[in-house]
Every structure is written in C-alpha cells, then in structure tokens.
Design an enzyme around this catalytic site. Structure first.
Site, short mmCIF file in Angstrom:
data_model
loop_
_atom_site.label_atom_id
_atom_site.label_comp_id
_atom_site.label_asym_id
_atom_site.label_seq_id
_atom_site.Cartn_x
_atom_site.Cartn_y
_atom_site.Cartn_z
N ASP A 123 0.84 -1.19 0.00
CA ASP A 123 0.00 0.00 0.00
C ASP A 123 0.89 1.25 0.00
O ASP A 123 1.36 1.63 1.05
CB ASP A 123 -0.96 0.00 1.19
CG ASP A 123 -0.28 -0.36 2.51
OD1 ASP A 123 0.80 -0.98 2.53
OD2 ASP A 123 -0.85 0.00 3.56
N GLU A 155 12.36 1.82 7.55
CA GLU A 155 11.25 1.01 7.03
C GLU A 155 11.52 0.57 5.59
O GLU A 155 11.21 -0.55 5.20
CB GLU A 155 9.99 1.86 7.10
CG GLU A 155 8.76 1.27 6.45
CD GLU A 155 7.68 2.32 6.25
OE1 GLU A 155 6.50 1.91 6.15
OE2 GLU A 155 7.99 3.53 6.18
#
Length: 482
Positions: free
Chosen positions: A259, A442
C-alpha cells in the site's frame, strides 16, 4: 470532524488515542461545549496521545547488529489488554511492533521479525507469536492486518505457515501440530466461497476463472479507512467512479501489504486503483505455500488422505498460476487482471515469490533470475518495481521482506551467487545508513543508494524508523547465506 480537520498530521494518530476518561463522558462534553475551531484543544484534553518508541542511537558507539539486538526490548510488547474506547485488540502473549507510527503488531511483518528473533535465540517469542495468531484466528476466523479493531475487515499476505515452519525448524515438527486447526481455518477464510463459484464471478477473496479458482485481495468494508479517513475521502473525490469501489480497492491494497503500488493501477495514478480486479501472483504463491505446508503437516500427523487433498490443491493452483500469470514470451510472472481477461504489464518483485514458495519450475526460476539481475538489481539491492510512480511500493524503493523472499527463493533454485550479491548490497546499504543516522529504516532507496543517503520515500505517511522487518532480515540474512 477531527480527521477532516487534520488535528494530527498523520490520521492514524487519532484512532490510536486512548480516552482519558469514560468515552460516554467525552461524548457528553463534546455535545455540551462549543468546540468551533478549538477541536485540537478538546482532543488533547480528553485523550491520551500515543507516543512513538525511541529508536535512534549514537551510531559511533554501536554496531548495527548490537543496536538491533538491543532494540528488541523497545519493540517487544507485553501481553496486550485494552481500555474502554481503545482500538487495540487484546493478545494473550508478547508481540513485536514494527516501530514509528506502527505501535501494534502486524501480520506479515511478524514473520520477517521472527526470522531475526530466531537468530538471536528468542525462540520463546516464536511460540508466543504463533499462539497470538491462533488466538486471533479463534476470535475472528483469520489473522487481521494488524492488532487494531479497525483492521478486522481484512488480513495480510498469509505467512502464518512460514512462521510455523520456522518454529518447527527450531523446536521440532511436533511442536506445531497444535496450530494445525488454526492454519486450516485460516485457509478456509481465504477460500471462502470457492465451492460452486461460476467462471467470471468473484466472492470475497476468490475469483472464478475459465479454468478454475484463484485468489485476490479484498476487504469486507467499503468505507474510508478510519486510520486514513481524510486521505481516502480526498482520493474518492478525485476519482471518476463510485466512492465505495475506490474505498474497497484501497483497503484491498492494504491487505496485500503493498500500500500502495502502481501494480494495482489502471492508469497513471492512485485514482485508478483497481486491486480487486487483480489476481496477484504473490498471493497465489503464498497460498500454494500454505497448501504445501498443510499437506506436510497432515502427512506428519498420519492423515494421508488430507495430505493428498492439499497436494492436489497446490498442484492445481500451480497449473492455474502458470496459465494466467506466467508469460512464456516475456519469461516473467505478471498479475492477472481477471475483469479484462489479460495479464497486466507491471513488472515487480511479486514475481520472486513463486521462487520463495517453491512454486516455480527450474526453467521459470532461471528466467526470473536473469530478469532480476538485468533489470531489478541496483547498488543497494533489488528495486520493488520498474516504475517511478511516487508510491512507496515502486521504484526507487527496496523493502526488507522483498529482499528476503527473493534471496531465499534464488538460493533455493541454485542461484546462490546472485542471492549473495543482493544480500551484500542490501546489508551494505543498511549499515551505511545506520552509520550515518543511527537508525534502521522502514524502506530504502536502492537506486542512488549510498550517494543519495539511502532513505526511501513516497506514500501517504513519512518514512518510519525502527524497524521490525528490516531488523529481522538484517540479522537473518548472514545466517541463511553464510
């Protein structure tokens, strides 16, 4: 109101707040007071604002590995209870959060975290993660995307079977048999509605194709995500179709973990997202892996009939993926747009997942290997896709879970040299960014890599630090390859 007015820069912050007093009293206060433009004050007075864990150190006094090992204490959460009005889902055992805005455990993140936990001999946590997932399946019938009530209409890439395989490798196969009923129930969730499904029809996560049934990502809700309410409403206002279909496709992309990515788009931007129209090669490869694991566990448990059934299911899925997702001319796996009756033209690292789960033939794996080396390999590892869309699951970003799956898959088909090259470049990038910033990220920019600072970007929220799956993969890769 608070979401539309942007009380917090990140919409997720509001739904993670904890009521400071009884929620009914907060409601009464809201009705009594004239809030007007003072909404931010009201929220801060009546709610406990969540804090992000501290995940930065002085890199001059710490190695990357030392830092990661010590960071587990900041990312491991004790058994989770809940307070009235809070969105967290109670868990019976400890869990591991990714870090940053992600203050709860996540499904597919937890598997990649577990690979690193195993390397640092935290095997007890593998047991606890497996038990937590079994508890969630018992309560919800599946494992939610994350450990929040607002995630309970969707799941995540199904990797519970890989966590159990890892646990069996460390503890012994007899230790995971108690989780077999939970794994079967999860499989039933993904296959709900498959029996009797007509071709050209779809039901939740199953799609009836001309030659059989494959799976797609889905969400049982078709409203704006409460954790990204403002973003979803604004997106629907820009799209040229019904808002419910936009919301559903956005949510389905969240179930995919990607996403967002241009692989879900039917045009140039996220306004054209159509996730539910796509039969994803990676999802079906994961489910092939689940079917193979279920066959293996039933065989170990002495149920040869059930084992044979799951082997047949896996073989049929492999045949259908070859039929719909494998392009013999381009020698690459592509997602299949079932509503159009054709493969998409999006090349992405989803094509490496069939190698990770053992679904590809040797010939297919050899062809994928060549494409990965020629078109995806960059100075810092493998780029997620070949398209620069501005979304975070596209170029120029690289992600730890995709590096791990590609490396494990390549090595499994005898391509150890490329696997080691990818791992070396990725770990070098991790280390150099850590040495400069004292953080594990991340995601990373693998294209300019070290010359550009290495920080990934794009997407609907700022770059996050911590970071669970990056840490897990950084620890697990050297043990796996060397």
């Amino acid at each position: 109101m608070a979401q539309r007015d942007g009380v917090f820069p990140d919409s997720k912050t509001l739904v993670d707040c904890v009521p400071a007093v009884d929620p009914g009293e907060i409601h009464d206060r809201f009705e009594r007071e004239e809030i007007g433009s003072d909404l931010e004050r009201f929220v801060h007075e009546n709610f406990i604002i969540p804090e992000d864990p501290v995940t930065e150190v002085d890199a001059s006094v710490a190695s990357m590995e030392w830092y990661i090992d010590g960071l587990w204490d900041d990312l491991i959460r004790d058994p989770v209870g809940t307070r009235d009005g809070e969105t967290i889902i109670p868990l019976p055992n400890r869990s591991v959060i990714p870090g940053g805005r992600f203050r709860e455990s996540y499904y597919w993140d937890s598997y990649f975290v577990a690979e690193g936990l195993a390397v640092t001999d935290r095997i007890d946590l593998l047991d606890e993660l497996a038990e937590n997932f079994a508890s969630l399946i018992d309560r919800f019938g599946f494992i939610p995307n994350g450990n929040r009530l607002y995630y309970t209409t969707r799941s995540n890439p199904p990797l519970y079977h890989r966590l159990l395989d890892l646990l069996a490798h460390r503890r012994g196969p007899e230790e995971v048999l108690e989780y077999l009923p939970a794994l079967e129930r999860e499989y039933g969730f993904w296959m709900d509605g498959a029996d009797g499904l007509e071709r050209g029809e779809a039901h939740r996560r199953v799609v009836g194709l001309e030659e059989g049934v494959l799976n797609r990502y889905w969400d049982d809700d078709a409203r704006p995500r409460v954790e990204s309410y403002r973003e979803d409403v604004e997106l629907a206002e820009r799209a040229d179709r019904g808002s419910e279909s936009v919301y559903r496709d956005v949510r389905a992309a969240c179930e995919s973990g990607w996403d967002f990515s241009s692989r879900w788009f039917d045009g140039e931007g996220i306004e054209t997202i159509r996730t539910t129209d796509i039969v994803p090669v990676d999802l079906n490869a994961f489910l092939y892996g689940m079917e193979r694991s279920l066959a293996g566990w039933h065989e170990y448990d002495g149920d040869d009939e059930r084992a044979a059934d799951y082997r047949e299911r896996a073989a049929e899925r492999r045949r259908l993926v070859d039929r719909y997702c494998w392009d013999a001319e381009r020698e690459f796996y592509f997602d299949y747009a079932w509503t159009d009756g054709e493969r998409t033209d999006s090349r992405s690292l989803a094509a490496a997942v069939p190698l990770f789960t053992g679904m590809a033939t040797q010939k297919q794996a050899d062809a994928i290997t060549e494409t990965l080396e020629e078109r995806f390999l960059r100075s810092g590892g493998l780029v997620t896709s070949l398209r620069y869309s501005g979304e975070q699951w596209d170029a120029p970003n690289g992600w730890a879970p995709l590096q791990w799956m590609a490396i494990v898959g390549l090595a499994g088909y005898g391509h150890e040299q490329l696997a080691q090259e990818i791992a070396g470049r990725w770990l070098d990038l991790n280390r150099e960014v850590f040495d400069e910033t004292g953080r594990m990220l991340e995601k990373y920019d693998v294209t300019g890599g070290r010359d550009e600072g290495g920080a990934g970007g794009g997407g609907e929220y700022p770059l996050q630090f911590g970071f669970g799956w990056t840490n897990g993969v950084a620890l697990a890769l050297p043990e796996f390859l060397y």
